[in-house]
Design a protein around this motif. Structure first.
Motif, PDB file in Angstrom:
ATOM      1  N   SER A 168      34.921  37.748  40.144  1.00  0.00           N
ATOM      2  CA  SER A 168      33.599  39.200  40.869  1.00  0.00           C
ATOM      3  C   SER A 168      33.196  38.740  41.485  1.00  0.00           C
ATOM      4  CB  SER A 168      33.575  39.327  39.146  1.00  0.00           C
ATOM      5  OG  SER A 168      34.180  39.414  38.108  1.00  0.00           O
ATOM      6  N   PHE A 223      37.310  43.297  42.397  1.00  0.00           N
ATOM      7  CA  PHE A 223      38.531  42.648  40.946  1.00  0.00           C
ATOM      8  C   PHE A 223      37.226  43.174  39.973  1.00  0.00           C
ATOM      9  CE2 PHE A 223      38.003  39.387  37.912  1.00  0.00           C
ATOM     10  CZ  PHE A 223      39.502  38.779  37.866  1.00  0.00           C
ATOM     11  N   PHE A 224      36.391  43.374  39.619  1.00  0.00           N
ATOM     12  CA  PHE A 224      35.833  43.817  38.313  1.00  0.00           C
ATOM     13  C   PHE A 224      35.463  45.024  38.241  1.00  0.00           C
ATOM     14  CE2 PHE A 224      32.509  44.320  35.576  1.00  0.00           C
ATOM     15  CZ  PHE A 224      33.150  43.896  34.255  1.00  0.00           C
ATOM     16  N   ASN A 225      36.676  46.374  38.019  1.00  0.00           N
ATOM     17  CA  ASN A 225      36.437  47.536  37.667  1.00  0.00           C
ATOM     18  C   ASN A 225      37.402  47.781  36.584  1.00  0.00           C
ATOM     19  OD1 ASN A 225      38.956  48.005  39.230  1.00  0.00           O
ATOM     20  ND2 ASN A 225      37.872  47.497  41.219  1.00  0.00           N
ATOM     21  N   GLY A 264      43.754  37.411  40.715  1.00  0.00           N
ATOM     22  CA  GLY A 264      42.304  37.392  41.441  1.00  0.00           C
ATOM     23  C   GLY A 264      42.429  36.270  43.088  1.00  0.00           C
ATOM     24  N   PHE A 267      37.345  34.193  35.509  1.00  0.00           N
ATOM     25  CA  PHE A 267      36.509  35.489  36.208  1.00  0.00           C
ATOM     26  C   PHE A 267      35.739  36.215  36.408  1.00  0.00           C
ATOM     27  CE2 PHE A 267      35.973  40.288  34.712  1.00  0.00           C
ATOM     28  CZ  PHE A 267      36.641  40.250  33.765  1.00  0.00           C
ATOM     29  N   VAL A 327      40.755  45.378  35.622  1.00  0.00           N
ATOM     30  CA  VAL A 327      40.594  44.957  34.561  1.00  0.00           C
ATOM     31  C   VAL A 327      42.259  45.219  33.554  1.00  0.00           C
ATOM     32  CG1 VAL A 327      39.588  44.155  32.581  1.00  0.00           C
ATOM     33  CG2 VAL A 327      38.143  44.099  34.606  1.00  0.00           C
TER      34      VAL A 327
END
Lengths: 334, 514
Positions: A43, A49-51, A301, A39, A55
Motif C-alpha cells: 500500500s 495497490f490499496f483500492n 503487489g 499488505f 483488493v
C-alpha cells in the motif's frame, strides 16, 4: 510428587493448557500479522495497490488456489499429500466443458458432474493410499500424470469455450451483490471456507482427520476405521478440486486442458504458510485461507510494482522458507 | 474363570510364536504375566486385541468362547489393553483422546464438545487423576500420558484390563498412583493382567504369576509364597548366577574426564565430578534432576553456559555429538528407539553407521565386506541374538536393540561411554547380560557413566555414585557408603538446603515426550 488426588501443585499445571492454546493462536496471529505487513508494505510503495478494485482483484485471484488449498488441508493434516489437485482441476474443467458445451446438459447438472468427477479422482487416490497402502506422494503423483493426460485425451487437446453459456461464466465473474461489482467466486470461496472450517472443527470427520495425522496406529487401535476415513478425506479433497475446476474454467470462459500443473504446489505452499504441519496432526482452515491470501497479495503487489514474473517466484519461494523456518524456530523455543 | 486361554497357538512363517498357551485369569484377581522379551507376551496381546487370530486353541470370557476380530471388537466385549507403546494422539486433548471413536455427537456427525469434556471430567474425577480434560496430550509428562491411557482403557467399562509394562516410564511415586488405580479397578467381576519386568512390583500388586517362555506356558505361582528368584529362574530356564558386582581397573586409575562448574541455561547449576579410567560412575536422582542433561551437555547436544570439561587433564570444548565422538565419548540415549537406532535398517547398517567415514571407506567407496566382518564380530562378542546381521533392528527384542547401540559405539572405539537408562524396557535375563557387558567394558579400561532411575541397579553396578537433585550435584558416594537410604537422602535434598538458586522450570525437562 504425584499424589492420587488433585493437589495444589497439580492445579498449577492447568494454565499450561491455556498457554499452549495461546501459542497455537500466536501461529495464526503471526501468519495474519505477516499478511497485514505485506499488505501495508505494498500500500505504501504503490498508490495503485490499496483500492476497492485491486483488493477485489486480489480476493478474486485467491479463489482457485484457495479452493485447492482448503481441500488439501484435510489431506495434509492426516499426514498425507495430494499432488494431483492441479492437473485434476484441469481435467474437471474439461469434464465440465464436455458435459455443458459438448453434451449440452443443463448448467447445474454439468457443474455438479464436474465436482463429482473431482470426487471420483479423490476416491481413487483414497483407495490407492488407504487400501493398497501406496505412499500418498506416489499415489497422487501418478494421479497427477493420469489426470493431465486424460484432460488432453478427453478434450482432443483443444480448449472448450463457454461463450454460449454466459450463466456458467457468471458463476465466477457475475455479481450477486447488486451494484457492488463483487465477484461471485469470492463469495463461493468464503462460503466453502466456512463449511470446511465447520467440517474440520465441529464434526467427527475433522476429529479423525487430526487423530489420524497425530498417530495413525493409535487411531486404528482405538477402534476407528482409519481406511474408511482416509478414503473419505481424499474424496473430499477431490470434491474441492472439482469445484476449483469449475471456478477456473468459469473465470477464463474456457476449459484449458494443458493447464493445471503447478497449481498443486502453490496450494500446498498456501497450506504450509498457514501453519499446517506436513507431518500431520496440526493445521487450521483459517491458517490456510491466510496462507492463500498471502500468496495472492504477493503475486498482485509484485506485479503492480512491475517486478518480473521470474523474480516473483524467487520471492514466493523465500517466503515459504521463511514461514516454515519461523514455525520451526517457534517450536524449538518451547 | 474370567478369562481363559486353552491351548492357544500362533505361527508365523518360520516361527512358532505361541504354542499350547494357557492363561487363567480368575475373577477379581491381578495376574502377572512374565517372560523374557520374545517369550510370546506381545503375540498373546495381539491375539486378545484382535490384531492376529489364533491358529489353534480358544479363548473363553466368563466361560463363553471369545472371538476377537478387531481392536474395537475387543473393547466392546470388555477387554481393554494398554499397550507398551503409547497409543495416544499427541495433538488431541485429554478428553478427545479418551473418547476417540466414541465422541458424543449431535445429528450423527457433529461433535458435542461440551458433553465430551464433561464426561471426561467425570471420569477423571472418579479415578482421582490430576488431569485437565482440555489439555493437549503432547504437552503432558510421560506419567500423565500413562494416566490418560488408563483413563481411556477404564472408560470402556472393561471387565479385563491388560497392562503391558505400564510402569516402564514411571518413577516410584507414580507407580504408587498406578497401583492405587489398579486396586480401585479390581472388583469381584473384573480382573487385571499385569505384564512387567520389574519383579518387586509383582510382589506389590499381583496375586498370582504366570510364567511363559519361548512361546510356551511354564507355570503359575502364588505371589505371596514365591520368591522372585524362583520366578526369574523359571523365566530364563536357569538360575541366574550371582549378582555381577562392579569390576574394572582398581589401582592406579587415571582421571579421564574432569567436569567443573558445568551450568546450562535450562537446569544445570555448577555440576562438578571426575571420571576415572575403568570406572563405572553411577548417576542417581529423581526424574528431572538433570542427569540426562549432564550427559547432553557433555556431548555438546545442549549448549553449555559456563564450566570446563577436561579430558585427561586437557581442557576441551565440545559443541556437538560429532565432536564428542572425535574425542571418543559416546552417548547412548535413554530413548534408543528414537535417538539411538535406525529401526527400519538392519543390524549391520546400525552397527557401522557412525564409523563409515572413518573406518569403512577407501577412495570414497564404502567397503561392505569390512563392515560385515566387523558387525559379525560384534554380534558374536556381545551375544546379540539375531538370525543374521541383515535382520531389521525393529524386529529385535529390547535387550538386543540395546546391544546393537552398544556395538555401534564399540566400533568407534570410545573411551568414555555414557549409558542413559541402559536397561529400560529390557527383561531380567537381558539385563544381566547388559550388566556383564558393562563390567567387561570397565575391565578393559573403558570409563562408563551410567545414568539410571533404578536404584538397585545403580547401587549394584557403580564404583562411585554421583547424586543429583534439581540440576545440582548434591552428593558423591563411594560404593561402600552408598545405600538406598543415603542415595535417596541426597536425591531429595531441596535446592534451599544446598544453596540459593533460581527456580528452574521442571515440567519442561520432565516432559520427555514431545
Amino acid at each position: 510428587m504425584t499424589s492420587p488426588t488433585v493437589t495444589e501443585e497439580e492445579r498449577q499445571t492447568a494454565p499450561a493448557s491455556v498457554r499452549r492454546t495461546l501459542r497455537d493462536r500466536i501461529q495464526q496471529f503471526l501468519a495474519f500479522a505477516s499478511l497485514i505487513v505485506i499488505f501495508g508494505f505494498f500500500s505504501m510503495v504503490s498508490p495503485n495497490f490499496f483500492n476497492y478494485g485491486n483488493v477485489t482483484n486480489i480476493l478474486f485471484s485467491t479463489v482457485v488456489i484457495g479452493l485447492l488449498a482448503l481441500g488439501t488441508t484435510f489431506v495434509i493434516i492426516t499426514g498425507g499429500i495430494d499432488l494431483s489437485i492441479g492437473t485434476g482441476m484441469a481435467l474437471c474443467a474439461v469434464i465440465s466443458g464436455v458435459l455443458i458445451v459438448n453434451t449440452g446438459l443443463p448448467l447445474p447438472i454439468g457443474v455438479l458432474g464436474a465436482i463429482l468427477f473431482g470426487g471420483l479422482l479423490g476416491l481413487v487416490n483414497g483407495l490407492n493410499v488407504a487400501v493398497l497402502g501406496l505412499p500418498p506422494f506416489i499415489a497422487t503423483l501418478a494421479m497427477m500424470l493420469v489426470a493431465q493426460g486424460l484432460a488432453l485425451v478427453v478434450s482432443n487437446s483443444t480448449p472448450i469455450y463457454f461463450d454460449q453459456t454466459p450463466g456458467y461464466i457468471d458463476l465466477s465473474i457475475g455479481s450477486l451483490v447488486p451494484g457492488a461489482n463483487f465477484p461471485n467466486a469470492v463469495l463461493i470461496l468464503a462460503v466453502v471456507a466456512v463449511l470446511a472450517g465447520v467440517l474440520l472443527n465441529k464434526t467427527v470427520l475433522g476429529r479423525y482427520t487430526y487423530s489420524i495425522g497425530s498417530n495413525e496406529e493409535a487411531t486404528a487401535l482405538s477402534g476407528i476405521d482409519v481406511r474408511r476415513w482416509k478414503i473419505l478425506i481424499y474424496t473430499l479433497a477431490g470434491l474441492f478440486t472439482g469445484l476449483a475446476g469449475v471456478m477456473i474454467s468459469a473465470r477464463l470462459g474456457s476449459a484449458q486442458p494443458a493447464t493445471g500443473m503447478g497449481y498443486e504446489l502453490q496450494a500446498i505452499a498456501a497450506v504450509v504458510i498457514g501453519g499446517t504441519s506436513l507431518s500431520g496432526g496440526k493445521g487450521s482452515i483459517v491458517g490456510t485461507v491466510i496462507g492463500a491470501l498471502i500468496i495472492s497479495v504477493l503475486n498482485n503487489g509484485l506485479q503492480i510494482m512491475s517486478i518480473p514474473q521470474e523474480w516473483q517466484n524467487v520471492i514466493l519461494g523465500c517466503v515459504i522458507l521463511l514461514a516454515v523456518y519461523a514455525d520451526m524456530a517457534r517450536k524449538r523455543a518451547r | 474363570m474370567l478369562l481363559e486361554a486353552r491351548g492357544v497357538g500362533k505361527n508365523f512363517p518360520g516361527v512358532r510364536a505361541l504354542q499350547d498357551m494357557h492363561i487363567e485369569l480368575r475373577h477379581g484377581e491381578v495376574l502377572a504375566l512374565v517372560g523374557e522379551n520374545g517369550a510370546g507376551k506381545s503375540t498373546l496381546m495381539k491375539l486378545l486385541s484382535g490384531i492376529y487370530t489364533p491358529d489353534d486353541g480358544e479363548f473363553f470370557l466368563d466361560g463363553r468362547p471369545l472371538e476377537v476380530s478387531s481392536p474395537k471388537h475387543a473393547l466392546e466385549q470388555g477387554i481393554s489393553i494398554i499397550h507398551q507403546e503409547f497409543n495416544l494422539m499427541p495433538d488431541l486433548t485429554v478428553a478427545q483422546n479418551i473418547f476417540i471413536g466414541r465422541e458424543p455427537r449431535s445429528g450423527g456427525f457433529f461433535l458435542g464438545e461440551r458433553t465430551l469434556n464433561a464426561r471426561a471430567k467425570e471420569l477423571i474425577d472418579r479415578l482421582h487423576l490430576p488431569l485437565d480434560p482440555r489439555q493437549v496430550v503432547g504437552s503432558l509428562t510421560v506419567a500423565r500420558q500413562q494416566m490418560v491411557e488408563i483413563a481411556k482403557a477404564l472408560s470402556y467399562d472393561a471387565k479385563v484390563l491388560i497392562m503391558d509394562e505400564p510402569t516402564a516410564a514411571l518413577n516410584d511415586a507414580e507407580v504408587q498412583v498406578l497401583h492405587d488405580l489398579i486396586r480401585r479397578f479390581r472388583r469381584p467381576d473384573t480382573g487385571v493382567i499385569y505384564i512387567s519386568h520389574r519383579m518387586h512390583e509383582l510382589k506389590a500388586i499381583t496375586d498370582r504369576i504366570t510364567v511363559i517362555r519361548d512361546g510356551r506356558y511354564v507355570d503359575t505361582l502364588d505371589t505371596p509364597t514365591t520368591s522372585m528368584r524362583e520366578v526369574i529362574a523359571r523365566m530364563v530356564g536357569r538360575e541366574i548366577t550371582g549378582e555381577a558386582a562392579p569390576e574394572g581397573v582398581r589401582t592406579g586409575r587415571e582421571t579421564v574426564l574432569s567436569v567443573r562448574g558445568l551450568s546450562t541455561k535450562a537446569l544445570l547449576r555448577n555440576v562438578s565430578f571426575d571420571l576415572q579410567e575403568g570406572e563405572i560412575l553411577g548417576f542417581a536422582g529423581l526424574m528431572g534432576a538433570g542427569r540426562t542433561e549432564v550427559a547432553r551437555a557433555l556431548v555438546g547436544a545442549d549448549v553449555v553456559e559456563s564450566g570446563t570439561i577436561a579430558l585427561r587433564g586437557r581442557p576441551v570444548r565440545i559443541s556437538s555429538p560429532a565432536e564428542a565422538a572425535k574425542h571418543r565419548i559416546g552417548y547412548l540415549s535413554e530413548d534408543r528407539k528414537h535417538l539411538g537406532l535406525l529401526l527400519e535398517q538392519d543390524v549391520n547398517s546400525n552397527v557401522v553407521l557412525s564409523s563409515i567415514r572413518d573406518l569403512f571407506q577407501s577412495f570414497g567407496f564404502v567397503r561392505p565386506k569390512a563392515m560385515r566382518e566387523r558387525s559379525t564380530e560384534l554380534v558374536s562378542s556381545l551375544r546379540i541374538r539375531t538370525p543374521s546381521i541383515d535382520q531389521t533392528v525393529k524386529n529385535l527384542s529390547g535387550g538386543n536393540q540395546q546391544k546393537v547401540v552398544i556395538a555401534k559405539w564399540l566400533v568407534k572405539d570410545c573411551d568414555i561411554l555414557i549409558f542413559d537408562e541402559p536397561t529400560r524396557g529390557i527383561d531380567v535375563g537381558a539385563k544381566e547380560e547388559i550388566y556383564r557387558l558393562l563390567n567387561e567394558l570397565a575391565g578393559r579400561g573403558k570409563s562408563i557413566i551410567m545414568i539410571s532411575s533404578e536404584l538397585p541397579e545403580v547401587l549394584r553396578m557403580s564404583h562411585r555414585i554421583v547424586v543429583m537433585s534439581e540440576g545440582r550435584v548434591t552428593g558423591h558416594l563411594s560404593a561402600d557408603e552408598a545405600t538406598q537410604e543415603s542415595v535417596m537422602h541426597y536425591a531429595t535434598l531441596r535446592p534451599d538446603e544446598t544453596g540459593p538458586q533460581e527456580n528452574p522450570d521442571h515440567s519442561a525437562t520432565e516432559a520427555g515426550v514431545r
